[in-house]
Design a protein around this motif. Sequence first.
Motif, PDB file in Angstrom:
ATOM      1  N   GLU A 549      36.472  48.013  48.089  1.00 42.32           N
ATOM      2  CA  GLU A 549      37.794  48.408  48.903  1.00 42.32           C
ATOM      3  C   GLU A 549      38.291  47.366  50.062  1.00 42.32           C
ATOM      4  O   GLU A 549      37.716  47.005  50.598  1.00 42.32           O
ATOM      5  CB  GLU A 549      37.227  50.059  49.305  1.00 42.32           C
ATOM      6  CG  GLU A 549      37.313  50.663  48.300  1.00 42.32           C
ATOM      7  CD  GLU A 549      36.570  52.694  48.667  1.00 42.32           C
ATOM      8  OE1 GLU A 549      36.126  52.697  49.411  1.00 42.32           O
ATOM      9  OE2 GLU A 549      37.143  53.144  47.444  1.00 42.32           O
ATOM     10  N   VAL A 557      42.907  50.489  49.425  1.00 42.78           N
ATOM     11  CA  VAL A 557      43.314  50.464  48.265  1.00 42.78           C
ATOM     12  C   VAL A 557      42.020  49.975  48.014  1.00 42.78           C
ATOM     13  O   VAL A 557      41.415  49.354  48.445  1.00 42.78           O
ATOM     14  CB  VAL A 557      44.179  48.853  47.808  1.00 42.78           C
ATOM     15  CG1 VAL A 557      45.660  49.193  48.515  1.00 42.78           C
ATOM     16  CG2 VAL A 557      43.517  47.894  48.685  1.00 42.78           C
ATOM     17  N   VAL A 570      44.961  49.547  42.051  1.00 46.45           N
ATOM     18  CA  VAL A 570      44.635  50.707  42.386  1.00 46.45           C
ATOM     19  C   VAL A 570      45.204  50.701  44.077  1.00 46.45           C
ATOM     20  O   VAL A 570      44.385  51.187  45.103  1.00 46.45           O
ATOM     21  CB  VAL A 570      43.691  51.448  42.597  1.00 46.45           C
ATOM     22  CG1 VAL A 570      43.915  52.967  42.473  1.00 46.45           C
ATOM     23  CG2 VAL A 570      43.179  51.532  40.813  1.00 46.45           C
ATOM     24  N   GLU A 571      46.252  51.307  44.468  1.00 49.75           N
ATOM     25  CA  GLU A 571      47.117  51.886  45.232  1.00 49.75           C
ATOM     26  C   GLU A 571      46.342  53.224  46.021  1.00 49.75           C
ATOM     27  O   GLU A 571      47.177  54.632  45.714  1.00 49.75           O
ATOM     28  CB  GLU A 571      48.408  51.931  45.981  1.00 49.75           C
ATOM     29  CG  GLU A 571      48.745  50.535  45.934  1.00 49.75           C
ATOM     30  CD  GLU A 571      50.219  49.905  45.431  1.00 49.75           C
ATOM     31  OE1 GLU A 571      50.805  50.492  47.020  1.00 49.75           O
ATOM     32  OE2 GLU A 571      50.843  49.210  45.197  1.00 49.75           O
ATOM     33  N   ASN A 572      45.137  53.904  46.540  1.00 49.02           N
ATOM     34  CA  ASN A 572      44.058  54.976  46.600  1.00 49.02           C
ATOM     35  C   ASN A 572      45.719  55.906  46.826  1.00 49.02           C
ATOM     36  O   ASN A 572      45.456  56.896  46.942  1.00 49.02           O
ATOM     37  CB  ASN A 572      42.980  54.433  47.556  1.00 49.02           C
ATOM     38  CG  ASN A 572      42.434  54.377  46.601  1.00 49.02           C
ATOM     39  OD1 ASN A 572      42.836  53.614  45.653  1.00 49.02           O
ATOM     40  ND2 ASN A 572      41.240  54.751  47.136  1.00 49.02           N
ATOM     41  N   THR A 574      49.054  56.394  47.299  1.00 49.96           N
ATOM     42  CA  THR A 574      50.300  56.537  46.424  1.00 49.96           C
ATOM     43  C   THR A 574      50.213  57.844  45.640  1.00 49.96           C
ATOM     44  O   THR A 574      48.900  58.156  44.711  1.00 49.96           O
ATOM     45  CB  THR A 574      51.285  55.425  45.566  1.00 49.96           C
ATOM     46  OG1 THR A 574      50.179  55.315  44.938  1.00 49.96           O
ATOM     47  CG2 THR A 574      51.039  54.456  46.198  1.00 49.96           C
ATOM     48  N   GLY A 577      48.356  56.629  43.063  1.00 47.53           N
ATOM     49  CA  GLY A 577      46.365  56.128  42.775  1.00 47.53           C
ATOM     50  C   GLY A 577      45.595  57.362  43.154  1.00 47.53           C
ATOM     51  O   GLY A 577      45.296  57.720  42.472  1.00 47.53           O
ATOM     52  N   LYS A 578      46.993  58.762  43.451  1.00 51.55           N
ATOM     53  CA  LYS A 578      45.541  60.218  43.501  1.00 51.55           C
ATOM     54  C   LYS A 578      45.709  60.324  41.898  1.00 51.55           C
ATOM     55  O   LYS A 578      44.473  60.801  42.002  1.00 51.55           O
ATOM     56  CB  LYS A 578      46.642  60.560  44.753  1.00 51.55           C
ATOM     57  CG  LYS A 578      46.544  60.643  46.337  1.00 51.55           C
ATOM     58  CD  LYS A 578      47.363  61.606  46.955  1.00 51.55           C
ATOM     59  CE  LYS A 578      47.646  60.645  47.938  1.00 51.55           C
ATOM     60  NZ  LYS A 578      48.472  62.022  49.010  1.00 51.55           N
ATOM     61  N   ARG A 585      38.971  58.217  38.686  1.00 51.77           N
ATOM     62  CA  ARG A 585      38.637  56.579  38.311  1.00 51.77           C
ATOM     63  C   ARG A 585      39.022  56.255  37.150  1.00 51.77           C
ATOM     64  O   ARG A 585      39.094  56.429  36.670  1.00 51.77           O
ATOM     65  CB  ARG A 585      37.582  56.518  39.285  1.00 51.77           C
ATOM     66  CG  ARG A 585      38.038  57.110  40.896  1.00 51.77           C
ATOM     67  CD  ARG A 585      36.747  56.169  41.738  1.00 51.77           C
ATOM     68  NE  ARG A 585      37.113  57.278  42.823  1.00 51.77           N
ATOM     69  CZ  ARG A 585      38.091  56.920  44.385  1.00 51.77           C
ATOM     70  NH1 ARG A 585      38.952  55.631  44.382  1.00 51.77           N
ATOM     71  NH2 ARG A 585      37.911  57.635  45.025  1.00 51.77           N
ATOM     72  N   GLU A 596      50.426  48.851  40.525  1.00 48.03           N
ATOM     73  CA  GLU A 596      50.617  49.579  40.385  1.00 48.03           C
ATOM     74  C   GLU A 596      52.695  48.668  40.447  1.00 48.03           C
ATOM     75  O   GLU A 596      52.678  48.430  41.586  1.00 48.03           O
ATOM     76  CB  GLU A 596      51.389  50.579  41.843  1.00 48.03           C
ATOM     77  CG  GLU A 596      52.262  51.819  41.448  1.00 48.03           C
ATOM     78  CD  GLU A 596      52.249  52.688  42.949  1.00 48.03           C
ATOM     79  OE1 GLU A 596      52.469  53.916  42.944  1.00 48.03           O
ATOM     80  OE2 GLU A 596      50.303  53.425  42.558  1.00 48.03           O
ATOM     81  N   GLN A 605      51.700  52.640  36.286  1.00 48.60           N
ATOM     82  CA  GLN A 605      50.519  51.636  35.906  1.00 48.60           C
ATOM     83  C   GLN A 605      49.931  52.295  34.627  1.00 48.60           C
ATOM     84  O   GLN A 605      49.979  53.384  34.287  1.00 48.60           O
ATOM     85  CB  GLN A 605      49.986  51.688  37.489  1.00 48.60           C
ATOM     86  CG  GLN A 605      48.450  51.139  37.805  1.00 48.60           C
ATOM     87  CD  GLN A 605      47.509  51.238  39.184  1.00 48.60           C
ATOM     88  OE1 GLN A 605      47.737  52.150  39.667  1.00 48.60           O
ATOM     89  NE2 GLN A 605      46.938  50.008  38.957  1.00 48.60           N
TER      90      GLN A 605
END
Length: 682
Positions: A549, A557, A570-572, A574, A577-578, A585, A596, A605
């Motif tokens: 992370e 991310v 993974v852009e957590n 966005t 991401g959510k 996950r 993404e 993605q």
Amino acid sequence: MKTPFSRPCTMPAARYSSRRAGLADGSSRGDHDAAASWSSLTGVLRRSVLPIAVTAALAFSAQPAVAAPESGPDSPASTVPNDPPTESDRVIVKFHDPAAAETTKEKVVEEAAENALSEAKAPEVSEKVKTTAAQADVLELDRELDETEQKKLVAEIQADPAVEYAEADRLASTSWVPNDTYTAYQWTLWPQQGGVNFTQAWDLSRGNGQTIAVLDTGITSHGDLNSKVVPGRDFINDTALSRDGDLRDANPQDQGDWSAAGECSPAARNSSWHGTHVAGLAAGVTNNGNGIVGAAPGAKIQPVRVLGKCTNGWVSDIADAVAWSAGAPVAGQPANRTPATVINLSLNYPGECGTTMQNAINAAVNRRVPVVAAAGNSAVNAGGTAPANCANTIVVGASDNNGNTASYSNTGAVVDVLAPGGTSQYPMLSTVNAGTRGPAGATYGNMYGTSMATPLVSGTVALMKQRDPAITPARVEQILKSTASGRLGSLTLNPAAAVRAVAPTGQAQASYTVSGGIGTTWRATGGAAKWGNPVMNEANASNGGRYQEFVKNGRKVTIYWSSATGANVVENSTVIGKKFIAAGRERGYGFPSSGEARVNGGSYQMYRKGSSVTKTLWSARSGAHAVKETGGIGGAWKRAGLERGWGWPTTDEYTSNGEVRQQFSNGVTAHWTAKRGVWTTR
């Protein structure tokens, strides 16, 4: 009356009183209490447990809570040493040149002491005690330093270019075990009995300075709770439920959730004192030679009453209580002057997480207050139960006395960790009240359920937050899961490892390295300038993968790697991401096989799990939804031209009338059955 939606996640069992009297089987504890053992206690518990429905919030056994033994179970106090001293007159210093002259080494330490502590307070080196196996010198000073002085001196020594590292040498002791009367009967504290490792966690933290809000039936007066309670509030805004004849006020006392026959269930029910039981498990008074032990011995309790008659409460009231507990403003309510640092929700209701509850949880999380929620007791997928399926929650399932998922516990990808919740044969002892309807005397009793597992995790979070009060809820969740053992849905809580993974405030933060495939992708896609620096070392993900992370300006991310997909970001934060996080996950959709990608009208993605390929797409009009490209509907969607054909997915796949269906933005509904395959309607 109308039926509100929320119920506690509890399976009540037998009462166990704090004074002498007969038990459920008519026997007296007074004659043989000194020889009490875990096996004999569980024998009593088995005889006194009522058969109950899994989801019911029923009362204790009908007989009144009568005496328990005056002496109680044998206390371990006589064999447990005091906490080791925090002062130390030793430092360990590793010099780059271990063969340097002793006078040179002493001068480095003494000059550092003068710079760090002032000349008047600076200790001198008395002698060299020994050399460690790593060729570090253990040096004794001419006076003891407290913890603050130790930190200052060590930091100054480490700043010298001749020094590789320095640290205080400290006295250690055996793991702290409280002397409370019933500690030996709390099997949840002992890993060898199916519990988890709290005793070693308490060597690192007790939860001092933290407050756990218990949103529940309220609280009753109890010697194992009263000194820990800070001002709470009654949030029940319905006189049909409140029992106190008024609406919201400053009195969170549990008025009793009993019901007459036919009111809430066919049979009459006594009061459960659910909130009192949960509060004791979370942070009951500890090491006072009496009663039970709380998971966070140093934390305070903020009782917030949201469940009333029939153990029911309105979601709108609970949502307001979540926000208020975290210190957020709530219309018409006074400010919370002692905001909680952890929120415990040992309750649930069916269906999706609505905007009202999600907004309240977000308000808490935005104030860095973790929200810990019970998974529920229906033995179904917790993804269909709120608030467990709300985003930004830490979701707790229950384990039995063997460490396995309890038969009643909800499961699934949204469950973050398991903690002991007990069973009918091995329930969990905590604080309750002797009243069958309204409050009476304080006593102890047993229940089991995810309601009981949840405060153990809330207590663990309080221990973690003492170490770093500024730690984010997302980081708390990540640590709880990364230090747990097992697989998704059955990751077993490890309090000691979780607390150990939190660097104390003021302590130098670890230096993390980035290497391998993850490092290559991090650098190639922008490195620290785009994604920020690592906040952890690379760690194991599921199915042989790896992850790490990174954080920049509070935005996190995660870069995942697997042999099949390589490394991808993974852009957590966005929407996509959510969606990935909510699906479990990498254990849900699999590992990301792309970053993404922004496209005209939205973004997407790709993920791969074995031979299965999933694509999550987002647009402002459709929201974020997943298409299983290797499935029947997903394959047909691809052949029809992807989002340029049927359009963007407006739902995930769902089942209706025996068909699998999915809807798309161009008015297409895709249908699939094993017999017919795929067809569409408009």
